[in-house]
Design a protein around this motif. Structure first.
Motif, PDB file in Angstrom:
ATOM      1  N   ILE A 164      65.206 108.788  78.618  1.00  0.00           N
ATOM      2  CA  ILE A 164      64.257 108.232  77.764  1.00  0.00           C
ATOM      3  C   ILE A 164      63.494 107.058  78.507  1.00  0.00           C
ATOM      4  CG2 ILE A 164      64.536 106.463  75.625  1.00  0.00           C
ATOM      5  CD1 ILE A 164      66.982 107.839  74.854  1.00  0.00           C
ATOM      6  N   VAL A 165      63.954 106.298  79.252  1.00  0.00           N
ATOM      7  CA  VAL A 165      63.151 105.416  79.960  1.00  0.00           C
ATOM      8  C   VAL A 165      61.979 105.784  80.907  1.00  0.00           C
ATOM      9  CG1 VAL A 165      63.339 103.394  81.406  1.00  0.00           C
ATOM     10  CG2 VAL A 165      64.904 103.371  79.815  1.00  0.00           C
TER      11      VAL A 165
ATOM     12  N   LEU B  43      43.012 116.459  77.973  1.00  0.00           N
ATOM     13  CA  LEU B  43      44.260 116.327  77.265  1.00  0.00           C
ATOM     14  C   LEU B  43      45.548 116.567  77.744  1.00  0.00           C
ATOM     15  CD1 LEU B  43      43.233 117.277  73.501  1.00  0.00           C
ATOM     16  CD2 LEU B  43      43.277 115.102  74.658  1.00  0.00           C
ATOM     17  N   TYR B  44      45.534 117.957  78.787  1.00  0.00           N
ATOM     18  CA  TYR B  44      46.996 118.249  79.067  1.00  0.00           C
ATOM     19  C   TYR B  44      46.865 118.343  80.810  1.00  0.00           C
ATOM     20  CZ  TYR B  44      47.588 119.430  74.477  1.00  0.00           C
ATOM     21  OH  TYR B  44      47.554 119.313  72.767  1.00  0.00           O
ATOM     22  N   GLY B  45      45.851 119.107  81.337  1.00  0.00           N
ATOM     23  CA  GLY B  45      45.726 118.860  82.628  1.00  0.00           C
ATOM     24  C   GLY B  45      45.932 117.602  83.411  1.00  0.00           C
ATOM     25  N   SER B  46      45.222 116.710  82.643  1.00  0.00           N
ATOM     26  CA  SER B  46      45.311 115.168  83.241  1.00  0.00           C
ATOM     27  C   SER B  46      46.634 114.639  83.227  1.00  0.00           C
ATOM     28  CB  SER B  46      44.280 114.487  82.339  1.00  0.00           C
ATOM     29  OG  SER B  46      44.730 114.116  81.281  1.00  0.00           O
ATOM     30  N   GLN B  47      47.597 115.199  82.644  1.00  0.00           N
ATOM     31  CA  GLN B  47      48.889 114.709  82.389  1.00  0.00           C
ATOM     32  C   GLN B  47      50.024 115.076  83.569  1.00  0.00           C
ATOM     33  OE1 GLN B  47      49.848 111.832  80.939  1.00  0.00           O
ATOM     34  NE2 GLN B  47      47.534 111.529  80.517  1.00  0.00           N
ATOM     35  N   VAL B  48      49.506 116.252  84.133  1.00  0.00           N
ATOM     36  CA  VAL B  48      50.391 117.037  85.117  1.00  0.00           C
ATOM     37  C   VAL B  48      50.882 116.040  86.064  1.00  0.00           C
ATOM     38  CG1 VAL B  48      50.746 119.167  86.723  1.00  0.00           C
ATOM     39  CG2 VAL B  48      49.587 119.209  84.578  1.00  0.00           C
ATOM     40  N   PHE B  49      50.075 115.614  86.903  1.00  0.00           N
ATOM     41  CA  PHE B  49      50.351 114.916  88.014  1.00  0.00           C
ATOM     42  C   PHE B  49      50.876 113.533  87.492  1.00  0.00           C
ATOM     43  CE2 PHE B  49      46.802 117.430  89.974  1.00  0.00           C
ATOM     44  CZ  PHE B  49      47.729 118.193  91.020  1.00  0.00           C
ATOM     45  N   PRO B  50      50.330 112.776  86.705  1.00  0.00           N
ATOM     46  CA  PRO B  50      51.006 111.727  86.230  1.00  0.00           C
ATOM     47  C   PRO B  50      52.338 111.703  85.882  1.00  0.00           C
ATOM     48  CG  PRO B  50      48.833 111.730  85.271  1.00  0.00           C
ATOM     49  CD  PRO B  50      48.905 113.063  85.876  1.00  0.00           C
ATOM     50  N   PHE B  51      52.744 113.038  85.314  1.00  0.00           N
ATOM     51  CA  PHE B  51      54.181 113.286  84.900  1.00  0.00           C
ATOM     52  C   PHE B  51      55.049 113.394  85.853  1.00  0.00           C
ATOM     53  CE2 PHE B  51      57.650 115.911  83.624  1.00  0.00           C
ATOM     54  CZ  PHE B  51      58.135 115.408  82.397  1.00  0.00           C
ATOM     55  N   LEU B  52      54.438 113.959  87.301  1.00  0.00           N
ATOM     56  CA  LEU B  52      55.124 114.049  88.322  1.00  0.00           C
ATOM     57  C   LEU B  52      55.369 112.583  89.192  1.00  0.00           C
ATOM     58  CD1 LEU B  52      53.714 117.239  89.931  1.00  0.00           C
ATOM     59  CD2 LEU B  52      55.864 117.071  88.849  1.00  0.00           C
ATOM     60  N   THR B  53      54.113 111.791  88.927  1.00  0.00           N
ATOM     61  CA  THR B  53      54.292 110.696  89.732  1.00  0.00           C
ATOM     62  C   THR B  53      54.880 109.575  89.221  1.00  0.00           C
ATOM     63  OG1 THR B  53      52.104 110.033  89.212  1.00  0.00           O
ATOM     64  CG2 THR B  53      52.493 111.243  91.294  1.00  0.00           C
ATOM     65  N   TYR B  54      55.238 109.777  87.791  1.00  0.00           N
ATOM     66  CA  TYR B  54      55.977 108.489  87.299  1.00  0.00           C
ATOM     67  C   TYR B  54      57.153 108.819  86.486  1.00  0.00           C
ATOM     68  CZ  TYR B  54      51.719 105.401  87.012  1.00  0.00           C
ATOM     69  OH  TYR B  54      50.578 104.445  87.438  1.00  0.00           O
ATOM     70  N   PHE B  55      57.312 110.030  85.985  1.00  0.00           N
ATOM     71  CA  PHE B  55      58.542 110.429  85.143  1.00  0.00           C
ATOM     72  C   PHE B  55      59.759 110.585  86.281  1.00  0.00           C
ATOM     73  CE2 PHE B  55      61.302 113.723  83.842  1.00  0.00           C
ATOM     74  CZ  PHE B  55      62.034 113.291  82.815  1.00  0.00           C
ATOM     75  N   ILE B  56      59.467 111.395  87.131  1.00  0.00           N
ATOM     76  CA  ILE B  56      60.089 111.763  88.112  1.00  0.00           C
ATOM     77  C   ILE B  56      60.932 110.608  88.973  1.00  0.00           C
ATOM     78  CG2 ILE B  56      61.010 113.125  90.137  1.00  0.00           C
ATOM     79  CD1 ILE B  56      59.099 115.348  88.971  1.00  0.00           C
TER      80      ILE B  56
ATOM     81  N   THR C  52      60.931 107.507  88.164  1.00  0.00           N
ATOM     82  CA  THR C  52      61.637 106.428  87.327  1.00  0.00           C
ATOM     83  C   THR C  52      62.891 107.187  86.793  1.00  0.00           C
ATOM     84  OG1 THR C  52      59.377 105.815  86.285  1.00  0.00           O
ATOM     85  CG2 THR C  52      61.437 105.295  85.066  1.00  0.00           C
ATOM     86  N   PHE C  53      62.983 108.316  86.492  1.00  0.00           N
ATOM     87  CA  PHE C  53      64.140 109.120  86.138  1.00  0.00           C
ATOM     88  C   PHE C  53      65.381 108.910  87.497  1.00  0.00           C
ATOM     89  CE2 PHE C  53      67.115 112.667  86.025  1.00  0.00           C
ATOM     90  CZ  PHE C  53      67.778 112.554  84.876  1.00  0.00           C
ATOM     91  N   VAL C  54      64.710 109.265  88.560  1.00  0.00           N
ATOM     92  CA  VAL C  54      65.650 109.055  89.996  1.00  0.00           C
ATOM     93  C   VAL C  54      66.237 107.802  89.850  1.00  0.00           C
ATOM     94  CG1 VAL C  54      65.690 109.625  92.349  1.00  0.00           C
ATOM     95  CG2 VAL C  54      64.821 111.463  90.823  1.00  0.00           C
ATOM     96  N   ALA C  55      65.150 106.875  89.872  1.00  0.00           N
ATOM     97  CA  ALA C  55      65.682 105.475  90.160  1.00  0.00           C
ATOM     98  C   ALA C  55      66.733 104.847  89.217  1.00  0.00           C
ATOM     99  CB  ALA C  55      64.206 104.428  90.322  1.00  0.00           C
ATOM    100  N   ILE C  56      66.482 105.362  88.046  1.00  0.00           N
ATOM    101  CA  ILE C  56      67.447 104.803  87.183  1.00  0.00           C
ATOM    102  C   ILE C  56      68.780 105.506  87.154  1.00  0.00           C
ATOM    103  CG2 ILE C  56      68.066 104.454  84.647  1.00  0.00           C
ATOM    104  CD1 ILE C  56      65.130 104.257  84.206  1.00  0.00           C
ATOM    105  N   TYR C  57      68.496 106.785  87.391  1.00  0.00           N
ATOM    106  CA  TYR C  57      69.961 107.781  87.136  1.00  0.00           C
ATOM    107  C   TYR C  57      70.885 107.531  88.667  1.00  0.00           C
ATOM    108  CZ  TYR C  57      73.162 111.766  86.367  1.00  0.00           C
ATOM    109  OH  TYR C  57      74.088 112.555  86.270  1.00  0.00           O
ATOM    110  N   ILE C  58      70.196 107.474  89.716  1.00  0.00           N
ATOM    111  CA  ILE C  58      70.666 107.462  91.025  1.00  0.00           C
ATOM    112  C   ILE C  58      70.691 106.086  91.467  1.00  0.00           C
ATOM    113  CG2 ILE C  58      70.650 108.279  93.432  1.00  0.00           C
ATOM    114  CD1 ILE C  58      69.643 110.797  92.468  1.00  0.00           C
ATOM    115  N   GLY C  59      69.525 105.439  91.471  1.00  0.00           N
ATOM    116  CA  GLY C  59      69.278 103.925  92.019  1.00  0.00           C
ATOM    117  C   GLY C  59      70.360 103.124  91.438  1.00  0.00           C
ATOM    118  N   SER C  60      70.378 103.163  90.124  1.00  0.00           N
ATOM    119  CA  SER C  60      71.259 102.228  89.285  1.00  0.00           C
ATOM    120  C   SER C  60      72.784 102.136  89.830  1.00  0.00           C
ATOM    121  CB  SER C  60      71.373 102.274  87.849  1.00  0.00           C
ATOM    122  OG  SER C  60      71.762 103.710  87.625  1.00  0.00           O
TER     123      SER C  60
END
Length: 253
Positions: free
Chosen positions: A9-10, A143-156, A158-166
């Motif tokens: 979610i975060v 609308l959609y193409g511009s979100q491919v790289f941001p999803f890879l550079t922000y979502f992943i 952040t998810f790894v940092a919280i799930y593993i880093g915490s």
């Protein structure tokens, strides 16, 4: 709610706020990210009061932040949503949370730079579709193409940092002496003072100095509740704006 769902979610919120949020909402959800994240993460982690304390403390460090020409000194979405979530996941004191959020915000600029650089691919494709008169292609790229790289550079990240880093941060804190934690609290307590100082450097005018002094003495000597001070400050600000507007109208007349 388990850590996997919390991290998911975060990470989604961080990605959306950083790259896909409508511009009219960015002033609150992005530039006020730590404060908003305090409430959001407070709900996610089940402790709203603690979340607001952490978010408000981090936000104070950015009170004087100015974005010039799109250049930012820190990635607010990373610092706010990820920084608050990491601090809350290991129950760091609000002051010590700053020592986690501030470096994350600086590192987060790498995510932003990667997004800005890699998204040029979709801009060129959109230009190509525009020359061909392909309106649908232009929309898809924006609308959609511009979100491919941001999803890879922000979502992943952040998810790894919280799930593993915490988990790693939690283990680290179990072996860190309490004196080090106290030192981090003291150091973190100095950073909000810097943020307030930066803000005052922009707002310090002889017309508003008395209001600042009044607020300081109300808190320091009368020990009044901060919410009461905020309400009084809002009322005084409104009166000041009304009086200033009337003076300007009188001069124009």
């Amino acid at each position: 709610m388990n850590l996997f769902i919390q991290a998911l979610i975060v990470a989604l919120i961080t990605w959306y706020v950083a790259t896909a949020l409508p511009m009219f909402l960015r002033w609150s959800f992005y530039f006020g990210a730590p404060l908003v994240a305090g409430l959001v993460n407070g709900i996610i982690f089940g402790d709203i009061a603690y979340g607001l304390k952490v978010g408000a403390t981090i936000q104070m460090a950015y009170l004087g932040m100015v974005a010039v020409g799109g250049a930012l000194p820190s990635e607010m979405a990373i610092s706010g949503y990820l920084g608050t979530a990491l601090a809350m996941s290991v129950k760091l004191p609000p002051e010590a949370a700053l020592t986690v959020a501030i470096p994350l915000g600086a590192l987060g600029l790498l995510c932003q730079n990667a997004k800005m650089t890699l998204n040029a691919i979709w801009v060129h494709k959109a230009d190509k579709y525009a020359k061909e008169g392909n309106i649908r292609g232009v929309k898809l790229m924006n609308l959609y193409g511009s979100q491919v790289f941001p999803f890879l550079t922000y979502f992943i990240p952040t998810f790894v940092a919280i799930y593993i880093g915490s988990k790693g941060l939690d283990k680290l804190l179990t072996v860190v002496p309490n004196s080090v934690i106290q030192a981090l609290k003291v150091t973190g307590g100095l950073i909000p003072a810097l943020g307030i100082g930066m803000l005052l450097s922009y707002l310090w005018q002889k017309e508003v100095v008395p209001y600042f002094i009044i607020g300081f003495f109300l808190v320091a000597y009368l020990k009044l509740d901060i919410m009461f001070i905020a309400i009084i400050g809002g009322c005084l600000a409104t009166i000041y704006i009304f009086n200033t507007s009337k003076k300007e109208e009188a001069i124009d007349d």
